[in-house]
Structures are given as structure tokens and as C-alpha cells.
Design a protein around this motif. Structure first.
Motif, PDB file in Angstrom:
ATOM      1  N   SER B  90      -9.438  -0.638  -7.002  1.00 27.79           N
ATOM      2  CA  SER B  90      -9.517   0.633  -6.292  1.00 27.79           C
ATOM      3  C   SER B  90      -8.663   1.670  -7.029  1.00 27.79           C
ATOM      4  CB  SER B  90      -9.022   0.441  -4.852  1.00 27.79           C
ATOM      5  OG  SER B  90      -9.260   1.583  -4.092  1.00 27.79           O
ATOM      6  N   LYS B 125      -0.839  -2.343  -3.448  1.00 31.32           N
ATOM      7  CA  LYS B 125      -1.561  -1.505  -2.491  1.00 31.32           C
ATOM      8  C   LYS B 125      -1.151  -0.047  -2.627  1.00 31.32           C
ATOM      9  CE  LYS B 125      -2.672  -4.742   1.178  1.00 31.32           C
ATOM     10  NZ  LYS B 125      -2.491  -5.089   2.582  1.00 31.32           N
ATOM     11  N   SER B 129      -5.257   0.534   0.516  1.00 31.48           N
ATOM     12  CA  SER B 129      -6.252  -0.201  -0.260  1.00 31.48           C
ATOM     13  C   SER B 129      -5.567  -1.071  -1.301  1.00 31.48           C
ATOM     14  CB  SER B 129      -7.187   0.757  -0.997  1.00 31.48           C
ATOM     15  OG  SER B 129      -7.941   1.501  -0.093  1.00 31.48           O
TER      16      SER B 129
END
Lengths: 148, 142
Positions: B90, B125, B129
Motif C-alpha cells: 500500500s 502500517k 493500512s
């Protein structure tokens, strides 16, 4: 456009030797916000058993992408505007330290489609100018929509 | 090349406490210069938006470097990291303000190998995400 599968197995010519310097290690460590004295101070590195300051684990990204010449070959068909980094790995035989003179040879090891994306993996073998294997890097990049 | 952590004192499942790594635009500019990766998506908001990104994003390798920093800080000697790999799962979006964003890294001892080596599984993170997946480091302990 699908990538040219004929490139699997193709290897680059050996890179010009890259001279690892204390100044570059310091610059890189500072850029990642890391004040570890083993990156910044030769005395601290030697106290930890190293010949000179050590490079951070991800440092070879600075010089190991000699695969760039292969990736830029128009025959491969890679659209750089659609490229994102997929995976990266560094496998060490020993730490890299200031004073190393390193040569990289990059080989395309895999090209595959996943959904609408094309994945290409390049392995770079990093050796000293004397031929000692120091590190192997594995770089997978993704061309978004390349297989669509 | 001596890690300060002893193999015999580490157990499978043992957690390494999370650490926060703030990221502002200046960090990306510094990383671009140090790494040689001048892709404008990492410093030019106008360009990032024209290619469909929400804003400037961090270099994946910057995020990976923060995970590396987490492991080397734990091990005590950067030379103790013998293998380190990640998948980029991500984006880390870095707004142009005084705060930027924060990457939070934590770890757990996943496996004990021969020759006093351990596998550390990392979690990174940002904004809720996972920004790295399959993030693993093999560390040579004392």
C-alpha cells in the motif's frame, strides 16, 4: 503491452565498479533518519568488529540497478510511466562497508502476468572487483495494466 | 559483527515493541537525493495527481528502509541483518504540512534457525493500512 518474454535469462554486462564511500553511507543513513553510529563513525564501526562504517541493509538500491539498461531496452516494451515497485529483497554474504568496490551483474529471472499487470523480476549479483560475492538483490517491478 | 541480542534469550512469538517513524516531505526530498530516485511522484504533488495518485507518496524503498532501521536498532548491529525482503502492499501518502505522516513498525520472532539466526516478521502500517507485506528479516544473533 505485454512484456517480451524473450528477455527472461538475459543478463547485463558487469557494471563499472561502484566505490562505497563513508560520505555516501552517511548521506544515505541521514536520509532514512538513522543516526546509528555504525553508519556514521568509523571508530564505532570498528569497535563492533567492522573494517569501516557499514552500509544500511537497503543501501545497494543506490547502485545495484544496473538492470536499468535491460529494463530501458525498447525491445522489452516496458512503459516506465506505469511502473511501481512490487517487491525487494537483499541477501547478504557479509555486510557492505566503506572502501568496498562493487560490481553488479543483473539478470532478468522472471516475467509473468497477474491479472492485468505485468511483473518482472531482476536479480543482481553484487561482487567485489576481486570476485567475492557480497550480496544478491531481487527487485520485482510491476507495470500496471501492462497485460491488459 | 556482533548483535547485542542473544539467540538463547529469544523465543518464537516474542514481540519487538512498535516504533513510530515520522515522514515529512523533506524526508522524501532527502531520500530522492541520497538514493538517486527522482521520480516526481515522490516530491511533486501536481505530477502525482496527473497520474491518478491522491498526493505525493513515499518511495517504497524509504518505507523499506524504516523497517530495516527497526530491525537494526533491535539487533544492535546493522551487519547482523543477513537477509531482508518485503512486498510493497500500500502507498504511504505524505501531505505537504508540518506533520506529514507516520509509519509504525512492529515485529515478532517468527522462527529460530540454525547458526544462531532468527526470522523477524515485520508489520509496517500507515493510516491504518499495511504498507509492507511478507516483510521478513533474517538476523544473526550473538
Amino acid at each position: 503491452m505485454a512484456l517480451n518474454r524473450d528477455f527472461v535469462g538475459r543478463a547485463s554486462a558487469p557494471s563499472a565498479p561502484y566505490e562505497v564511500s563513508r560520505v555516501k553511507i552517511r548521506e544515505f543513513a541521514t536520509a532514512i533518519g538513522d543516526s546509528n553510529p555504525i553508519y556514521h563513525d568509523r571508530g564505532a564501526a570498528q569497535a563492533a568488529g567492522h573494517p569501516d562504517v557499514v552500509a544500511p541493509p537497503t543501501f545497494p538500491i543506490v547502485f545495484s540497478l544496473s538492470g536499468g539498461a535491460i529494463l530501458a531496452d525498447p525491445e522489452l516494451g516496458l512503459n516506465f510511466a506505469m511502473v511501481v515497485h512490487g517487491e525487494q529483497r537483499f541477501e547478504y554474504r557479509r555486510p557492505i562497508h566503506a572502501g568496498d568496490e562493487l560490481v553488479s551483474v543483473s539478470t532478468v529471472t522472471d516475467i509473468r502476468s497477474v491479472g492485468r499487470n505485468e511483473f518482472i523480476t531482476v536479480r543482481s549479483d553484487v561482487t567485489t572487483v576481486e570476485g567475492e560475492l557480497v550480496c544478491t538483490t531481487y527487485n520485482t517491478i510491476v507495470e500496471r495494466g501492462g497485460a491488459g | 559483527m556482533a548483535a547485542t541480542v542473544k539467540y538463547d534469550e529469544v523465543e518464537i512469538g516474542q514481540e519487538i515493541p512498535a516504533a513510530d517513524y515520522p515522514v515529512r516531505r523533506i524526508n522524501l526530498v532527502m531520500y530522492a537525493g541520497a538514493s538517486g530516485d527522482f521520480n516526481p511522484i515522490h516530491w511533486n504533488e501536481r505530477f502525482a495527481k496527473t497520474v491518478g495518485l491522491p498526493d505525493v507518496i513515499a518511495h517504497g524503498m524509504f518505507t523499506m528502509a524504516q523497517g530495516g532501521r527497526f530491525v537494526t536498532d533491535w539487533a544492535g548491529d546493522p551487519g547482523a541483518v543477513v537477509d531482508y525482503g518485503v512486498r510493497f502492499s500500500s502507498m504511504v501518502v505524505v501531505p505537504d504540512d508540518d506533520h506529514g505522516t507516520v509509519i509504525t513498525v512492529s515485529g515478532v520472532i517468527e522462527e529460530k534457525l540454525e547458526d544462531k539466526r532468527v526470522v523477524v516478521a515485520l508489520t509496517a502500517k500507515c493510516d491504518g493500512s499495511r504498507v509492507l507485506s511478507k516483510a521478513r528479516a533474517v538476523v544473526q544473533l550473538a
